[in-house]
Scaffold this active site. Structure first.
Site, short mmCIF file in Angstrom:
data_model
loop_
_atom_site.label_atom_id
_atom_site.label_comp_id
_atom_site.label_asym_id
_atom_site.label_seq_id
_atom_site.Cartn_x
_atom_site.Cartn_y
_atom_site.Cartn_z
N ASN A 223 0.80 -1.24 0.00
CA ASN A 223 0.00 0.00 0.00
C ASN A 223 0.84 1.29 0.00
O ASN A 223 0.37 2.33 -0.45
CB ASN A 223 -1.06 -0.01 1.11
CG ASN A 223 -0.47 -0.18 2.48
OD1 ASN A 223 0.72 -0.44 2.64
ND2 ASN A 223 -1.30 -0.04 3.50
N GLU B 173 4.55 -3.53 12.57
CA GLU B 173 3.49 -2.55 12.25
C GLU B 173 2.38 -3.35 11.60
O GLU B 173 2.46 -3.68 10.42
CB GLU B 173 4.00 -1.51 11.26
CG GLU B 173 5.24 -0.76 11.69
CD GLU B 173 4.97 0.34 12.69
OE1 GLU B 173 3.84 0.42 13.21
OE2 GLU B 173 5.91 1.10 12.97
N CYS C 296 -3.50 1.01 6.84
CA CYS C 296 -3.75 0.47 8.18
C CYS C 296 -4.26 1.54 9.14
O CYS C 296 -4.87 1.22 10.16
CB CYS C 296 -2.50 -0.21 8.73
SG CYS C 296 -1.07 0.84 8.63
N GLU D 273 8.41 3.58 14.30
CA GLU D 273 9.20 4.03 13.15
C GLU D 273 9.07 5.54 13.04
O GLU D 273 8.00 6.10 13.26
CB GLU D 273 8.69 3.35 11.87
CG GLU D 273 8.93 1.85 11.90
CD GLU D 273 8.61 1.16 10.59
OE1 GLU D 273 9.51 0.51 10.03
OE2 GLU D 273 7.47 1.28 10.13
#
Ligand code: ADP
Length: 462
Positions: free
Chosen positions: A133, A231, A265, A439
């Site tokens: 994505n 993640e 997400c 991150e």
């Protein structure tokens, strides 16, 4: 061995193909990553910084080339691709700087003839697995952080979108980032995942993708006790209170929801609207969504592009029909777009209740699922009622309420009065089954270092 074919989700046309590597070829690439570590980790931080900066500048000069490729393989519109590239370049720039600031500590000594220092050392050779994505940003955010810390990294991009990754690697080489420091492999994900996790020399894995695969990789990594950054999935609540600026709230909602056709997400998954402003929000939302065009991404203006593949279309379609069977109403969209192919209509579902399947499912499509609520206490409990905890959004003009939300919402990120989450300078990541580790920001680089305490005793200080 057959190659991996990459198709444009807007047209269905073949764009290019890439290698489908054998086990042996993947292992050779892992060896390169491992062998490059000693010299890369010994480089001065300033030298690593210069190489990262050179990589950044070369990509920036060819931003349009990257944007077109990204749109071709992912489907998101050009303006979104450019936005993703800016976002992704931000990580290279940030970590080119951060490389020079990996400060340690000195601690007041407990030993009259000793001194204590704490240093941060690169964890070792690392690996990453990324989703389709954000084919550009997901790669730069992992690679730049690892390289800045003095780690080498081997990456496996997603099968649907490996071309941007391959181009990023080519530009890294042009910039002077040596072989082995940044390696890339394409092929069977299960096989590659097994090689990465089983190899004791790989000291850390950074993964972005589904919770299911995240758990599998964590299990596989247990045998060698690798450090992990995960993640994973999300189930973001988006709460609109009646004391909010309603127009801004709907604007923020639409841009957060329809970005990348909802295949993100952090996309708002459960939209909770206070009863007292419910009709107003629905009217504005419908008016706003109805103005958005669905089209091939090669347009200057914002358009909603296709979903990534047929599996994604089938999943959204099935979810909508189940939700309707369970009592929801489709007030806008609700089917494959008249353009056909992988295009799906932006959709608004109302009259939702928390016991419907959609409430606990990551939608990953352009579907606004709208619920109503009565009061703050209730909506916080409902927002937290999920196994996930990546991000939560809320719109309110009340300072006290904003603070209470910041404290009580169970997620790694709380975004108040905005629909926009990411930039390189902030810690991105989740809690609960959305994963662990961060991150971006100075927290991100900490994931790639080991803290080492050294006692220098016998210094004859007394
Ligand atoms: P999505 O449903 O968004 O594709 P996945 O978790 O399946 O999410 O995919 C994210 C990344 O994980 C992709 O690069 C994919 O190839 C990779 N992947 C899928 N299955 C495995 C596996 N068994 N081992 C390692 N990586 C995998």
């Amino acid at each position: 061995m057959e190659t991996i074919k990459v198709y444009n989700p807007s047209t269905g046309n073949l764009i290019d193909e890439c290698a489908n590597l054998s086990e042996q070829e993947v292992k050779i690439a892992v060896d390169l990553t491992v062998n490059a570590f000693p010299s890369w980790s010994k480089k001065l931080a300033a030298e690593r910084s210069v190489l990262l900066r050179q990589w950044h500048d070369l990509i920036k000069a060819d931003k349009e080339v990257f944007a077109e490729l990204l749109t071709a393989e992912n489907g998101k519109c050009l303006s979104e691709s450019r936005g993703e590239i800016d976002y992704g370049l931000g990580f290279i720039e940030w970590y080119a700087e951060e490389a020079k600031r990996l400060y340690g500590d000195t601690i007041p000594t407990h030993d009259p003839n000793g001194a204590v220092i704490v240093t941060k050392n690169p964890i070792g050779p690392t690996a990453a697995i990324t989703p389709w994505n954000f084919p550009f940003m997901m790669i730069t955010r992992k690679i730049a952080t690892a390289l800045a810390a003095g780690c080498t990294m081997i990456i496996k991009p997603a099968e649907d979108t490996p071309l941007t990754a391959i181009k990023l690697l080519a530009y890294a080489r042009k910039a002077g980032i040596p072989e082995g420091v940044f390696e890339l492999v394409t092929g069977d994900p299960k096989m590659i995942g097994q090689i990465f996790t089983a190899d004791a020399r790989i000291r850390k894995i950074s993964f972005t993708g589904s919770t299911q695969i995240g758990k599998l990789l964590a299990e596989q990594s247990a045998a060698t006790l690798k450090k992990l950054t995960m993640e994973l999935g999300g189930n973001a609540p988006f709460i609109i209170f009646d004391d909010a600026n309603i127009e801004n709230a709907v604007k923020g909602l639409v841009s957060a929801k329809l970005r990348n056709s909802g295949q993100v997400c952090i996309s708002p998954n459960r939209i909770y609207v206070q009863q007292t402003c419910y009709d107003q929000v629905i009217a504005l939302l419908k008016a706003s969504v109805s103005q958005i065009r669905v089209d091939d991404g090669l347009q200057e203006e914002f358009v909603v592009g296709p979903l990534i593949n047929q599996k994604a279309i089938d999943k959204v379609q099935a979810l909508i029909s189940t939700t309707v069977k369970q009592g929801a109403k489709v007030i806008y969209g609700g089917k494959v777009h008249a353009k056909g192919g992988l295009f799906y209509e932006p959709t608004i579902l109302t009259e939702l209740t928390d016991d419907m399947d959609i409430n606990q499912t990551e939608i990953f499509g352009p579907v606004c699922a709208v619920y109503s609520f009565d009061n703050e206490e209730e909506v916080i409990a409902r927002a937290n009622h999920t196994e996930y905890g990546l991000v939560a959004y809320a719109y309110t003009e009340s300072l006290g309420r904003a603070f209470r939300l910041s404290q009580r919402i169970e997620s790694g990120m709380v975004i108040l009065n905005s629909g926009s989450v990411g930039t390189a300078s902030v810690p991105f990541g989740g809690i609960k089954e959305s994963g662990y580790g961060r991150e971006g920001s100075y927290y991100g680089i900490e994931e790639y270092v080991e803290v080492k305490y050294t006692l220098f005793s016998g210094l004859k200080l007394q």
